[in-house]
Design an enzyme around this catalytic site. Sequence first.
Site, mmCIF file in Angstrom:
data_model
loop_
_atom_site.group_PDB
_atom_site.id
_atom_site.type_symbol
_atom_site.label_atom_id
_atom_site.label_comp_id
_atom_site.label_asym_id
_atom_site.label_seq_id
_atom_site.Cartn_x
_atom_site.Cartn_y
_atom_site.Cartn_z
ATOM 1 C CB SER A 170 -0.922 0.009 1.225
ATOM 2 O OG SER A 170 -1.857 -1.048 1.152
ATOM 3 C CB SER A 192 4.414 13.148 -5.094
ATOM 4 O OG SER A 192 5.058 14.411 -4.950
ATOM 5 N NE ARG A 232 -8.676 12.452 -8.944
ATOM 6 C CZ ARG A 232 -7.625 13.059 -8.386
ATOM 7 N NH1 ARG A 232 -7.511 14.391 -8.438
ATOM 8 N NH2 ARG A 232 -6.688 12.356 -7.772
ATOM 9 C CB VAL A 237 -27.299 -19.382 5.046
ATOM 10 C CG1 VAL A 237 -28.551 -20.006 4.435
ATOM 11 C CG2 VAL A 237 -27.601 -17.959 5.519
ATOM 12 N N GLY A 248 -24.615 -23.871 6.884
ATOM 13 C CA GLY A 248 -24.196 -24.702 8.009
ATOM 14 C C GLY A 248 -22.975 -25.525 7.669
ATOM 15 C CD GLU A 263 -6.569 -2.205 -8.464
ATOM 16 O OE1 GLU A 263 -6.830 -1.008 -8.358
ATOM 17 O OE2 GLU A 263 -6.271 -2.745 -9.534
#
Length: 413
Positions: A162, A208, A341, A367, A369, A393
């Site tokens: 990241s 940057s 944007r 659900v 099980g 991402e």
Amino acid sequence: MLVKSGLQRVALRPLARASQRFYATPSAPGAVSFALSDEQRAIQELAQTFSREKVVPVAAEYDRTMEYPWPLIKEAHSLGLLNTHVPEKYGGPELGLLECSIISESVAFGCSGIGTAMEANGLAEAPLIVAASHEIKNKFLGRMTEEPLVASYAVTEPGAGSDVAGIKTKATKVGDKWVINGTKMCTNSGHANWFFVLAVTDPDAHPSKSMTGFVVEGDTEGIVRGKKEINMGQRCSDTRMVTFNDVAVSEENIVGKRGEGFKIAMKAFDITRPLVAAGAVGVAQRALEEATKYAQERKTMGQPIINHQGVGFMLADMAINAEAARNLVWRSAWAKDAGERNTFHASIAKTFASRAAVENANLGVQVLGGIGFNTEMPLEKLYRDAKIFELYEGTSQIQRLIISRTLPTIYPA
């Protein structure tokens, strides 16, 4: 480009900006609508048919063998479901982001691993679409539309996920060449025809402005592709470590301008994050459908378990997750298509949709099980596949950081 199959025939070229035509402008009367245009429904039908008839039947086998899904990649290419945001000028359909998100959701419904293998092409292509010269676009995007090839986005590193600003791969000018050295961890890397590589070119500059993007041919001397990583989920997607050892490329291979690599990569995410979020919606929707069908068939205490409030409420939460996530994805895609944007909305969509995929897969197993824990049922695979959406991402924490830093510009003190 006319896309043909035995199931459907769709003329994609006129759909290049279907969402702009359909939604007009944000301020136009009647601009807000939750209906799809006829063209968008045609794309959705094509993608859903491909997913349900071609992807769903083989998804479990690809998960088991972890083989790269080349047959499906080739069929998707023949149908026009790959490289969907490549401009018409370079042979693509130039679909709007909303149309692309519809395709991403549909494919991920069948198998998000196969969806990731397909979507990784879009991620590698996005920086070129954003900033590359006509010559680079013509050379590298053009070939993608001509034959079923895959490309790889080489930005993430073993020590810099990241934290894009923390990448260590360097490109040094030697004579009239740029020489790249470093290690990346990226999707499609074992099969990539070419790579988009982000490397530090000005180490003393602010992060940057210190990086430059390069497009690198996959057969360039010095590229070493590592072993396929065995991941928890999305196992047919190909993730490998790629090492660049004195890989020499020419000045013409720079994407955009020197020092603009970080900015270009961030702009590319405005295109790709809504599509990743759309894939998460596909997983959330598949979990909801599988759990709802099972709950109508499975009986306890003399009635289908869907009639038991405990189960019914879980299914209701799953429906809320899927519907809300889809609307957020469409909102972020619409903003981009309308010329706005969309970074803020893209991060919101990815964060919520990722969580929806994880929660729906979890609730789906609940659900079903004990049988939901078994590999014979699709919920087990969905459960493993879902987690990566909160990681790649940009993690959900990074998305929240982007959202929180944007808020003061929206609500100044």
